[in-house]
Design a protein around this motif. Sequence first.
Motif, mmCIF file in Angstrom:
data_model
loop_
_atom_site.group_PDB
_atom_site.id
_atom_site.type_symbol
_atom_site.label_atom_id
_atom_site.label_comp_id
_atom_site.label_asym_id
_atom_site.label_seq_id
_atom_site.Cartn_x
_atom_site.Cartn_y
_atom_site.Cartn_z
ATOM 1 N N VAL A 74 -8.831 52.964 55.246
ATOM 2 C CA VAL A 74 -9.951 52.973 54.298
ATOM 3 C C VAL A 74 -9.803 54.153 53.338
ATOM 4 N N VAL A 75 -9.513 55.331 53.884
ATOM 5 C CA VAL A 75 -9.344 56.514 53.040
ATOM 6 C C VAL A 75 -8.170 56.313 52.079
ATOM 7 N N SER A 76 -7.091 55.723 52.568
ATOM 8 C CA SER A 76 -5.935 55.456 51.724
ATOM 9 C C SER A 76 -6.286 54.512 50.571
ATOM 10 N N TYR A 77 -7.024 53.447 50.874
ATOM 11 C CA TYR A 77 -7.442 52.513 49.818
ATOM 12 C C TYR A 77 -8.433 53.171 48.859
ATOM 13 N N ALA A 78 -9.250 54.067 49.354
ATOM 14 C CA ALA A 78 -10.168 54.798 48.472
ATOM 15 C C ALA A 78 -9.375 55.668 47.495
ATOM 16 N N HIS A 79 -8.340 56.328 47.996
ATOM 17 C CA HIS A 79 -7.478 57.116 47.114
ATOM 18 C C HIS A 79 -6.806 56.224 46.075
ATOM 19 N N SER A 80 -6.327 55.063 46.503
ATOM 20 C CA SER A 80 -5.694 54.123 45.568
ATOM 21 C C SER A 80 -6.669 53.695 44.475
ATOM 22 N N THR A 81 -7.914 53.459 44.861
ATOM 23 C CA THR A 81 -8.934 53.079 43.892
ATOM 24 C C THR A 81 -9.140 54.188 42.867
ATOM 25 N N LEU A 82 -9.165 55.432 43.332
ATOM 26 C CA LEU A 82 -9.313 56.560 42.405
ATOM 27 C C LEU A 82 -8.113 56.677 41.476
ATOM 28 N N ILE A 83 -6.932 56.374 41.979
ATOM 29 C CA ILE A 83 -5.730 56.413 41.134
ATOM 30 C C ILE A 83 -5.824 55.366 40.030
ATOM 31 N N VAL A 84 -6.283 54.169 40.381
ATOM 32 C CA VAL A 84 -6.446 53.114 39.374
ATOM 33 C C VAL A 84 -7.476 53.544 38.334
ATOM 34 N N ILE A 85 -8.587 54.106 38.787
ATOM 35 C CA ILE A 85 -9.606 54.571 37.846
ATOM 36 C C ILE A 85 -9.022 55.646 36.933
ATOM 37 N N GLY A 86 -8.242 56.542 37.491
ATOM 38 C CA GLY A 86 -7.604 57.582 36.681
ATOM 39 C C GLY A 86 -6.636 57.006 35.671
ATOM 40 N N SER A 87 -5.921 55.952 36.040
ATOM 41 C CA SER A 87 -4.999 55.298 35.114
ATOM 42 C C SER A 87 -5.748 54.688 33.943
ATOM 43 N N VAL A 88 -6.884 54.087 34.243
ATOM 44 C CA VAL A 88 -7.705 53.505 33.180
ATOM 45 C C VAL A 88 -8.219 54.616 32.279
ATOM 46 N N GLN A 89 -8.686 55.687 32.889
ATOM 47 C CA GLN A 89 -9.273 56.786 32.131
ATOM 48 C C GLN A 89 -8.249 57.453 31.225
ATOM 49 N N VAL A 90 -7.077 57.736 31.752
ATOM 50 C CA VAL A 90 -6.070 58.490 31.006
ATOM 51 C C VAL A 90 -5.309 57.611 30.029
ATOM 52 N N MET A 91 -4.938 56.408 30.446
ATOM 53 C CA MET A 91 -4.048 55.585 29.638
ATOM 54 C C MET A 91 -4.727 54.389 28.990
ATOM 55 N N GLY A 92 -6.006 54.193 29.272
ATOM 56 C CA GLY A 92 -6.723 53.085 28.661
ATOM 57 C C GLY A 92 -6.373 51.728 29.236
ATOM 58 N N PHE A 93 -5.798 51.695 30.456
ATOM 59 C CA PHE A 93 -5.500 50.413 31.075
ATOM 60 C C PHE A 93 -6.799 49.662 31.323
ATOM 61 N N ARG A 94 -6.663 48.373 31.461
ATOM 62 C CA ARG A 94 -7.857 47.557 31.686
ATOM 63 C C ARG A 94 -8.413 47.804 33.092
ATOM 64 N N LEU A 95 -9.717 47.639 33.224
ATOM 65 C CA LEU A 95 -10.368 47.834 34.514
ATOM 66 C C LEU A 95 -10.097 46.670 35.460
ATOM 67 N N TYR A 96 -9.850 45.519 34.931
ATOM 68 C CA TYR A 96 -9.495 44.385 35.766
ATOM 69 C C TYR A 96 -8.670 43.423 34.935
ATOM 70 N N VAL A 97 -8.040 42.488 35.591
ATOM 71 C CA VAL A 97 -7.160 41.538 34.922
ATOM 72 C C VAL A 97 -7.871 40.194 34.854
ATOM 73 N N THR A 98 -7.857 39.586 33.688
ATOM 74 C CA THR A 98 -8.489 38.282 33.542
ATOM 75 C C THR A 98 -7.553 37.203 34.086
ATOM 76 N N ASP A 99 -8.111 36.062 34.399
ATOM 77 C CA ASP A 99 -7.326 34.966 34.969
ATOM 78 C C ASP A 99 -6.250 34.462 34.021
ATOM 79 N N ASP A 100 -6.463 34.586 32.724
ATOM 80 C CA ASP A 100 -5.502 34.053 31.761
ATOM 81 C C ASP A 100 -4.376 35.038 31.448
#
Length: 136
Positions: A74-100
């Motif tokens: 759980v802690v590992s996945y929480a860290h991964s979630t923070l990394i994704v949020i940081g990627s969005v914040q720093v690089m402007g990546f999308r918060l989620y991927v659309t089906d298309d």
Amino acid sequence: MVFAKAARLFIASTHPRDSVAISVAGEDPSQLLGRRSTRAWELRRQADIKPLQDAFIVVELEGPRRVAELAGQVVSYAHSTLIVIGSVQVMGFRLYVTDDDESVRFPDLRSAHAALVAAVQAFMTAARDHLNGSSR
């Protein structure tokens, strides 16, 4: 179940919001990136992993090995979630991927969040079974 409470609070504080990542017709791409970055900053500010880490230490010291391993996941996945949020914040990546979107190369907060939720559910099941004296 301090760990479970901390995990649920972390899940709630990192929940992806759909409306942020959707582009508006005719919108300047920099405006969309700005909205994504702002939302990621808000998520990162809300997400406090310390209570989860503190509770994990107790589970690791006192709990049975299997429950402690699941808490560690759980802690590992929480860290991964923070990394994704940081990627969005720093690089402007999308918060989620659309089906298309077939060519996904970006971190996906929905996927990271879903993995975190699944890890918490596995932990809760194992902890409940242990406390009830049953083994699955």
